[in-house]
Design an enzyme around this catalytic site. Structure first.
Site, mmCIF file in Angstrom:
data_model
loop_
_atom_site.group_PDB
_atom_site.id
_atom_site.type_symbol
_atom_site.label_atom_id
_atom_site.label_comp_id
_atom_site.label_asym_id
_atom_site.label_seq_id
_atom_site.Cartn_x
_atom_site.Cartn_y
_atom_site.Cartn_z
ATOM 1 N N GLU A 61 0.804 -1.224 0.000
ATOM 2 C CA GLU A 61 0.000 0.000 0.000
ATOM 3 C C GLU A 61 0.836 1.273 0.000
ATOM 4 O O GLU A 61 0.323 2.360 -0.311
ATOM 5 C CB GLU A 61 -0.910 0.014 1.240
ATOM 6 C CG GLU A 61 -1.976 -1.068 1.274
ATOM 7 C CD GLU A 61 -3.137 -0.771 0.333
ATOM 8 O OE1 GLU A 61 -3.213 0.352 -0.189
ATOM 9 O OE2 GLU A 61 -3.965 -1.666 0.127
ATOM 10 N N GLU A 92 8.257 -21.955 6.737
ATOM 11 C CA GLU A 92 8.432 -21.178 7.958
ATOM 12 C C GLU A 92 9.585 -21.704 8.799
ATOM 13 O O GLU A 92 10.217 -20.951 9.547
ATOM 14 C CB GLU A 92 7.149 -21.206 8.790
ATOM 15 C CG GLU A 92 5.959 -20.545 8.122
ATOM 16 C CD GLU A 92 4.741 -20.499 9.022
ATOM 17 O OE1 GLU A 92 4.905 -20.727 10.239
ATOM 18 O OE2 GLU A 92 3.638 -20.234 8.527
#
Length: 279
Positions: A61, A92
């Site tokens: 954004e 992960e």
């Protein structure tokens, strides 16, 4: 169902309360991020699983909201970024991949790394943050467990004590809400410090679609106190840039003069408007 819904809502309230408790740490980190950006550094977001997606969303954004150069913003996700919405649970645990991902950036002495992990012990994220710090980066760690490896190894630890999840083990809920709010606060305060927020308006947005062009026109009209048509004309003269357009409309200056006033005001439209009023 009503009881579970109440439990979910209570956990979301705790999530926001945890961000409020960490607001001082978030503000301090935002000031450092702004200084790093002004000096030409990069912002590198790191995470895995749902924490990685929260980090990626915030990073994505920034160019549109604050007009930041997307070439200086990077997103490092466990498992790679080719398909970010397919979470690779196995990735992960790959600490070596985290270290390798950061080594690809080379020297990080001018840069900031924002690493997010609910547990604060995700191997990929911790290794990436540790590797980044060894290369000179300023590391912000966001996690939900005190004394976790990520927070212990960060230059700016941000602890979000959002409590137990209503759906145990699903960190996309309370933890995810707290992460999104903390990341949004962190980047928005950075944008404010950089002078890209004025009167709650996005004065450095990139107007690259119809909606944003309309928003830019409204911002110029509101701050300069002019009509939409006059704002449109000012934006055309400013090449679509909101801050110069405001000065063109408000101060009756040329584009080159507007750029000069903004430079003198360190990019802050409020300071530039004040300077204009004093001449």
């Amino acid at each position: 169902m009503p009881l579970f819904a109440d439990a979910l809502l209570a956990s979301y309230r705790r999530a926001i309360e945890s961000v409020a408790a960490a607001s001082s740490d978030i503000r301090s980190a935002a000031l450092r991020l702004a200084a790093i950006w002004r000096a030409g550094g990069r912002l590198i977001y790191v995470g895995a699983g749902s924490s990685g997606l929260a980090a990626a969303e915030d990073a994505a954004e920034l160019p549109g909201t604050f007009g930041l150069d997307d070439n200086r913003i990077a997103i490092v996700l466990a498992g790679g970024t080719a398909e970010p919405f397919r979470i690779n649970a196995f990735a992960e645990d790959d600490a070596a991949a985290g270290e390798q991902a950061m080594s690809a950036f080379g020297d990080l002495a001018r840069d900031a790394v924002i690493a997010v992990s609910a547990s604060g012990s995700t191997p990929f994220t911790v290794a990436a943050a540790t590797g980044a710090r060894h290369r000179g980066a300023f590391v912000i760690g966001i996690a939900h467990r005190p004394d976790s490896p990520l927070l212990s190894g960060a230059d700016a630890p941000i602890l979000l004590e959002s409590g137990e999840e209503a759906l145990r083990g699903s960190t996309r809920l309370a933890a995810g809400t707290a992460q999104k709010a903390a990341l949004g606060m962190l980047s928005s305060l950075m944008g404010f410090e950089l002078g890209h927020v004025h009167q709650g308006l996005m004065v450095n947005l990139k107007a690259d679609n119809a909606k944003l062009r309309d928003r830019a026109r409204g911002i110029v009209a509101m701050i300069a106190g002019i009509s939409a048509a006059e704002a449109e004309a000012a934006l055309r003269e400013a090449g679509g840039q909101v801050k110069p357009a405001i000065l063109i409309a408000r101060g009756g200056v040329s584009m080159s003069e507007a750029v000069g006033w903004l430079a003198a005001a360190d990019g802050r439209i409020d300071h530039a408007l004040h300077l204009l009023r004093t001449v």
